[in-house]
Write a protein that holds these residues in place. Structure first.
Motif, PDB file in Angstrom:
ATOM      1  N   ALA A 146      25.367  47.720 -16.545  1.00 56.88           N
ATOM      2  CA  ALA A 146      26.353  47.829 -17.287  1.00 56.88           C
ATOM      3  C   ALA A 146      27.264  49.544 -17.942  1.00 56.88           C
ATOM      4  O   ALA A 146      28.871  50.212 -18.638  1.00 56.88           O
ATOM      5  N   GLU A 177      38.675  48.920 -10.463  1.00 60.78           N
ATOM      6  CA  GLU A 177      36.885  48.728 -11.061  1.00 60.78           C
ATOM      7  C   GLU A 177      36.627  47.918 -10.826  1.00 60.78           C
ATOM      8  O   GLU A 177      37.120  46.770 -10.554  1.00 60.78           O
ATOM      9  N   GLY A 230      37.117  42.087  -9.669  1.00 60.34           N
ATOM     10  CA  GLY A 230      37.772  43.346 -10.000  1.00 60.34           C
ATOM     11  C   GLY A 230      39.104  44.149  -9.470  1.00 60.34           C
ATOM     12  O   GLY A 230      39.781  42.824  -9.674  1.00 60.34           O
ATOM     13  N   GLY A 243      34.375  50.103 -15.469  1.00 61.71           N
ATOM     14  CA  GLY A 243      35.474  48.854 -16.038  1.00 61.71           C
ATOM     15  C   GLY A 243      34.253  47.103 -16.708  1.00 61.71           C
ATOM     16  O   GLY A 243      34.974  46.292 -15.961  1.00 61.71           O
ATOM     17  N   ILE A 244      32.669  47.748 -16.283  1.00 60.39           N
ATOM     18  CA  ILE A 244      32.178  46.347 -16.173  1.00 60.39           C
ATOM     19  C   ILE A 244      32.877  45.937 -17.132  1.00 60.39           C
ATOM     20  O   ILE A 244      32.721  46.692 -18.828  1.00 60.39           O
ATOM     21  N   LYS A 245      33.226  44.137 -17.452  1.00 59.28           N
ATOM     22  CA  LYS A 245      33.385  43.265 -19.145  1.00 59.28           C
ATOM     23  C   LYS A 245      32.023  42.140 -19.211  1.00 59.28           C
ATOM     24  O   LYS A 245      31.757  42.083 -20.053  1.00 59.28           O
ATOM     25  N   ARG A 246      31.684  42.403 -17.988  1.00 65.98           N
ATOM     26  CA  ARG A 246      30.993  41.056 -18.380  1.00 65.98           C
ATOM     27  C   ARG A 246      29.562  41.050 -16.844  1.00 65.98           C
ATOM     28  O   ARG A 246      29.771  41.256 -15.197  1.00 65.98           O
ATOM     29  N   ASN A 248      35.337  44.303 -13.210  1.00 69.76           N
ATOM     30  CA  ASN A 248      35.447  43.914 -14.784  1.00 69.76           C
ATOM     31  C   ASN A 248      33.773  42.576 -14.606  1.00 69.76           C
ATOM     32  O   ASN A 248      33.007  42.988 -15.154  1.00 69.76           O
ATOM     33  N   TYR A 249      33.737  41.915 -13.304  1.00 68.45           N
ATOM     34  CA  TYR A 249      32.788  40.954 -13.422  1.00 68.45           C
ATOM     35  C   TYR A 249      31.453  41.513 -12.259  1.00 68.45           C
ATOM     36  O   TYR A 249      31.680  41.452 -11.202  1.00 68.45           O
ATOM     37  N   GLU A 291      27.866  41.456 -22.362  1.00 67.91           N
ATOM     38  CA  GLU A 291      29.806  40.402 -22.584  1.00 67.91           C
ATOM     39  C   GLU A 291      30.025  41.550 -23.132  1.00 67.91           C
ATOM     40  O   GLU A 291      29.966  41.656 -24.201  1.00 67.91           O
ATOM     41  N   ASN A 292      31.292  42.330 -22.905  1.00 62.64           N
ATOM     42  CA  ASN A 292      32.190  43.425 -23.690  1.00 62.64           C
ATOM     43  C   ASN A 292      31.475  44.650 -24.999  1.00 62.64           C
ATOM     44  O   ASN A 292      30.353  44.494 -25.237  1.00 62.64           O
ATOM     45  N   GLY A 293      30.013  45.365 -23.268  1.00 68.05           N
ATOM     46  CA  GLY A 293      29.235  46.030 -24.160  1.00 68.05           C
ATOM     47  C   GLY A 293      28.148  45.184 -25.422  1.00 68.05           C
ATOM     48  O   GLY A 293      26.754  46.344 -25.555  1.00 68.05           O
TER      49      GLY A 293
END
Ligand code: NDP
Length: 399
Positions: free
Chosen positions: A237, A160, A313, A242-245, A162-163, A199-201
């Protein structure tokens, strides 16, 4: 193998046409069509004599009926839209009416609001699917290669991601106090808009150029870069697990920013029409007319670009960082195709995206962003057609 109709005859189209001719097994025949036919003819003259058969046509791409007539005459397998983002929807309408695949490099933007987002083009999904044709959105470098890099990183390097930080560095120097490397109207609309990231959707908005970072770019060195809103943030996004930012940074030199601020302060970057000598004019369009034509920067621009993505990630339960990027040399591009690197890095992926559809390597009716396809054949083609990529497993991170 197939026929491509290329709409537009500017900086990016010129590179794309050169590259189609280098890939003549796939592009047997192309038609270059634009508002000003003489520019199409000049391009044809430069490239005639190779294996790819070239014709030219005049078309106003704001007019769906004119586009339909041209498509019915030439009968392309794919339309490559390298005009301006304002023409995306009319060209998509014409492709739907004639059941032809569609490729572009920039998402639709209404002429009267400097706001680009995918909702207008995504609204065509079902109609393209039903017609059995594919619209490939954003097949330039950013958007474009940045989406392919993201799909490749997710497929081969991560469980995943994440950033993602997308870094676009142009260290080219054209010697003018102020000029833009691609269409000035589009470029200035982009950089004078508010910044944003996800960020966070959620979208987080910033003032224009509010967030500045300094980054040491491989093969270039240290540069100031600023957070901008950029269209691929919206699709990545959604499409990368798994994207957070996700953020986008572009480098700007002090001279560019000082000039831009001054032009903004006096109202020259406005897109609100004003009355001038009895005529309505848009200040930004007038500014475009007095600035150097981006196509003329080629012979003067020296230095390199470095565009890529830093991913953070997890792989096999462990934290991982990975940087994928391409370095392109303005003078090398000019020697090869007579254009600087900004047009080159956009025109090459436009050709590759169209080739993916023509060869059937990518075949998914509907309207899709580039990261929704298998990245591997595209990554191979980048190496083959002049944009080799490099990777680092221990990159400097952006704070
Ligand atoms: P240019 O301004 O150099 O070229 C645009 C071309 O489109 C010109 O030939 C122009 O004709 C033609 N055109 C404009 N309006 C119409 C119309 N109504 N009908 C027919 N033709 C028309 O732009 P660039 O080549 O620099 O950029 C092309 C596209 O690439 C833009 O959409 C830009 O946003 C995108 N881009 C994408 C990047 C990415 O990485 N994804 C990076 C850089 C650019 P005329 O000569 O008559 O004006």
């Amino acid at each position: 193998m197939g026929k491509a109709l290329i709409i537009g005859a500017g900086g990016v189209a010129s590179v794309c046409v050169h590259k189609c001719c280098q890939n003549s097994d796939v592009f047997e025949e192309i038609c270059i069509a634009s508002r000003t036919k003489s520019k199409c003819d000049a391009l044809k003259e430069k490239l005639d004599g190779g294996k790819t058969k070239i014709s030219t046509a005049q078309v106003n791409a704001d007019n769906v009926d004119e586009l339909i007539v041209l498509i019915n005459q030439f009968k392309p397998d794919v339309v490559i839209n390298l005009a301006l983002p304002y023409q995306d929807l009319t060209i998509m309408d014409a492709c739907l009416a004639t059941k032809v695949n569609y490729v572009d490099t920039a998402n639709y933007e209404p002429l009267d609001t400097a706001k680009f987002e995918y909702k207008w083009q995504w609204a065509y999904r079902e109609r393209f699917e039903k017609a059995g044709i594919t619209a490939l959105l954003g097949s330039g470098f950013d958007p474009g290669v940045t989406g392919v890099f993201s799909a490749y990183a997710l497929k081969h390097e991560f469980d995943e991601i994440n950033y993602i930080d997308i870094l676009d560095c142009n260290a080219g120097d054209h010697g003018y106090p102020f000029a833009t490397n691609f269409n000035p109207e589009i470029n200035i609309r982009e950089v004078s808009a508010k910044g944003s990231y996800i960020e966070n959707g959620q979208w987080v908005e910033t003032e224009p150029m509010e967030i500045k970072r300094v980054y040491h770019f491989p093969e270039i060195g240290e540069k100031d870069m600023y957070l901008l809103h950029h269209e691929e943030l919206e699709s990545l996004a959604l499409n990368i697990k798994g994207i957070k930012r996700i953020r986008f940074f572009m480098t700007f030199g002090q001279s560019y920013l000082t000039h831009l601020k001054c032009l903004e302060n006096v109202g020259m970057t406005s897109i609100e029409p004003i009355e001038f000598e009895g005529k309505q004019i848009v200040p930004l369009q007038f500014l475009k007319a007095v600035l150097p034509d981006p196509a003329s920067l080629g012979p003067r621009t020296k230095g390199k670009t470095n565009i890529g993505c830093i991913f953070i990630g997890k792989k096999d339960g462990k934290d991982k960082t990975y940087y994928l990027y391409n370095v392109c040399d303005h003078q090398e591009c000019y020697k090869e195709v007579g254009s600087q690197a900004v047009s080159y890095t956009t025109g090459v992926p436009a050709m590759i995206g169209a080739a993916m559809l023509l060869t059937g390597k990518w075949n998914k009716p509907g309207v899709h962003n580039i990261e929704e396809f298998d990245p591997d054949p595209f990554m191979d083609a980048l190496n083959q057609f002049g944009l080799p990529w490099k990777e680092s497993f221990n990159p400097d991170l952006v704070e």
